[in-house]
Design an enzyme around this catalytic site. Sequence first.
Site, mmCIF file in Angstrom:
data_model
loop_
_atom_site.group_PDB
_atom_site.id
_atom_site.type_symbol
_atom_site.label_atom_id
_atom_site.label_comp_id
_atom_site.label_asym_id
_atom_site.label_seq_id
_atom_site.Cartn_x
_atom_site.Cartn_y
_atom_site.Cartn_z
ATOM 1 N N HIS A 7 -4.072 0.746 8.095
ATOM 2 C CA HIS A 7 -4.559 0.352 6.773
ATOM 3 C C HIS A 7 -5.986 -0.199 6.798
ATOM 4 O O HIS A 7 -6.776 0.066 5.893
ATOM 5 C CB HIS A 7 -3.612 -0.693 6.166
ATOM 6 N N HIS A 61 -6.676 1.867 1.623
ATOM 7 C CA HIS A 61 -6.276 2.629 2.808
ATOM 8 C C HIS A 61 -7.208 3.830 2.995
ATOM 9 O O HIS A 61 -7.540 4.514 2.024
ATOM 10 C CB HIS A 61 -4.841 3.122 2.628
ATOM 11 N N HIS A 72 -8.507 7.198 3.054
ATOM 12 C CA HIS A 72 -7.963 8.459 2.560
ATOM 13 C C HIS A 72 -9.032 9.228 1.808
ATOM 14 O O HIS A 72 -10.072 8.682 1.437
ATOM 15 C CB HIS A 72 -6.773 8.212 1.636
ATOM 16 N N GLN A 88 -9.445 13.061 -0.832
ATOM 17 C CA GLN A 88 -8.730 13.881 -1.799
ATOM 18 C C GLN A 88 -9.201 15.333 -1.702
ATOM 19 O O GLN A 88 -10.272 15.612 -1.162
ATOM 20 C CB GLN A 88 -8.945 13.356 -3.217
ATOM 21 N N ASN A 138 -13.951 9.179 -1.212
ATOM 22 C CA ASN A 138 -14.611 8.045 -1.838
ATOM 23 C C ASN A 138 -14.269 6.819 -1.003
ATOM 24 O O ASN A 138 -13.092 6.551 -0.755
ATOM 25 C CB ASN A 138 -14.113 7.817 -3.259
ATOM 26 N N CYS A 164 0.831 -1.205 0.000
ATOM 27 C CA CYS A 164 0.000 0.000 0.000
ATOM 28 C C CYS A 164 0.870 1.261 0.000
ATOM 29 O O CYS A 164 1.717 1.432 0.886
ATOM 30 C CB CYS A 164 -0.916 0.009 1.220
ATOM 31 N N CYS A 177 0.403 3.609 3.400
ATOM 32 C CA CYS A 177 0.864 3.214 4.728
ATOM 33 C C CYS A 177 2.208 3.885 5.009
ATOM 34 O O CYS A 177 2.922 4.283 4.088
ATOM 35 C CB CYS A 177 1.018 1.693 4.799
#
EC number: 2.7.7.12
Length: 349
Positions: free
Chosen positions: A116, A167, A169, A171, A156, A70, A73
Site C-alpha cells: 500500500h 494505493h 495503481h 487505469q 495518476n 483500501c 490491498c
Amino acid sequence: MKKTLAKLADGRELIYFDTDEGAVRDAPDLRPLDRVSSHPQLRRDAATGDWITIASHRQDRTYHPPAGECPLCPSRDGRLSEIPAADYEVAVFENRFPSLAGGTGRCEVVCFTPEHAAGFADLTPAAARLVLDAWTDRTAELSALPGVEQVYCFENRGAEIGVTLAHPHGQIYAFPFVTPRTAKMTAAATAHRAATGRNLFEDLLSDARAATDRVVTAGEHWTAFVPYAARWPYEVHLHPHRRVPDLTRLNEAERAEFPELYLDLLRRFDRLFPVPGRPQGPAPTPYISAWHQAPRTGGEELALHLELFTVRRTPDKLKFLAGTESGTEAFINDVAPEEAARRLREALA
C-alpha cells in the site's frame, strides 16, 4: 508470465499476472455485491467535435479511504477488498465506477503491487516488467473488443492530480472514439508526412537526440527527452528508437530495457522537490504517466510513446490550468524545457 482469470462477486472480470508459473490465485470473492449498474453517456460537443462522457454515477466512488480499508490491498485478516487473494503481484479488474461501460467502452484498474505504501518507483525491474506485460496483454485484448477505437494506459499519482485511492495503481481506458489529443497528433503527423515525406515522431526523436540539451537519459533502445514545446513544467517523453504503433509491437530487447529506464525517470522526478525539513530525502512528486498508442483506424503515422509530467513547478507551487489553458487550450510554461532537462539529468547526481 502466468495469467489467471477470475470473477468478482458482481460479475466483473479480475485478472492476476504473476512471474511465478506456479502461483495459485483461486480465492473467491465473498462480498455481497450487487451487479454494477452504470449507464455513462457519450455526447458530442457540436462546437468542437469532441466527445464528452457523462458519468454521474462516479460521484459515489470510493474517496480517500483509510489505509485499513483500501479496496486495492489484498484481502487479509477478515478485510475483503477488490482483490480476493491474500497476495498478488499485478492485478487488473474492471472498474466498479467506470467512465466507460457496455457499448461505450471499458475501464480497468491496474494494481502495480500489493504494498500500500509503495509507489511505481519502488518496484524492482522484474516487477516493472510484469506491469509492462500486463499493459501489453490488456492492449491486445481490449483492442479486439467490438467498437473500441483506442486503448489508453495511464497512471495518476498524488492527491494534487486528483487521485482518490493512495494505493499504487493505474487505469486503462478502452475508448469507443479517438481522443482529442490523439486526433491532433495524428493530423499533425499526416500533414508532416505530406510536407516532408517523413514520419513526425521519428523526426521529433531525431531532433531531440541531436540537440542533446533536452535529453534526460537514453539507452540502446529508448530515449527520454523534454519536448521542444513542453506544456508542463517538467515533462518527459519516452520513445523507443524503433517506431511501432503500440505496446504489442515492441520486441524483446525493447521490453527488457524499458523497466530500468522508466524506473530511473520516476526516481528523477521524485528528487526534483526536496521534502521540507528533510532536504536529503526524495519528495513524492505528483505526476501523470500515459502511453500514447495508435488508434485502430487512421493511426498509421502515430508512434508509441510514453508521456510523463508533473503539475508541480516549484516545491510549493502547482501549475494550475487557469484562464488560458482551460479556456483556450493555450499553454504557458514557466520552466524552459532545456532547464527542466538539466534539472532532471542532475536529479540523481
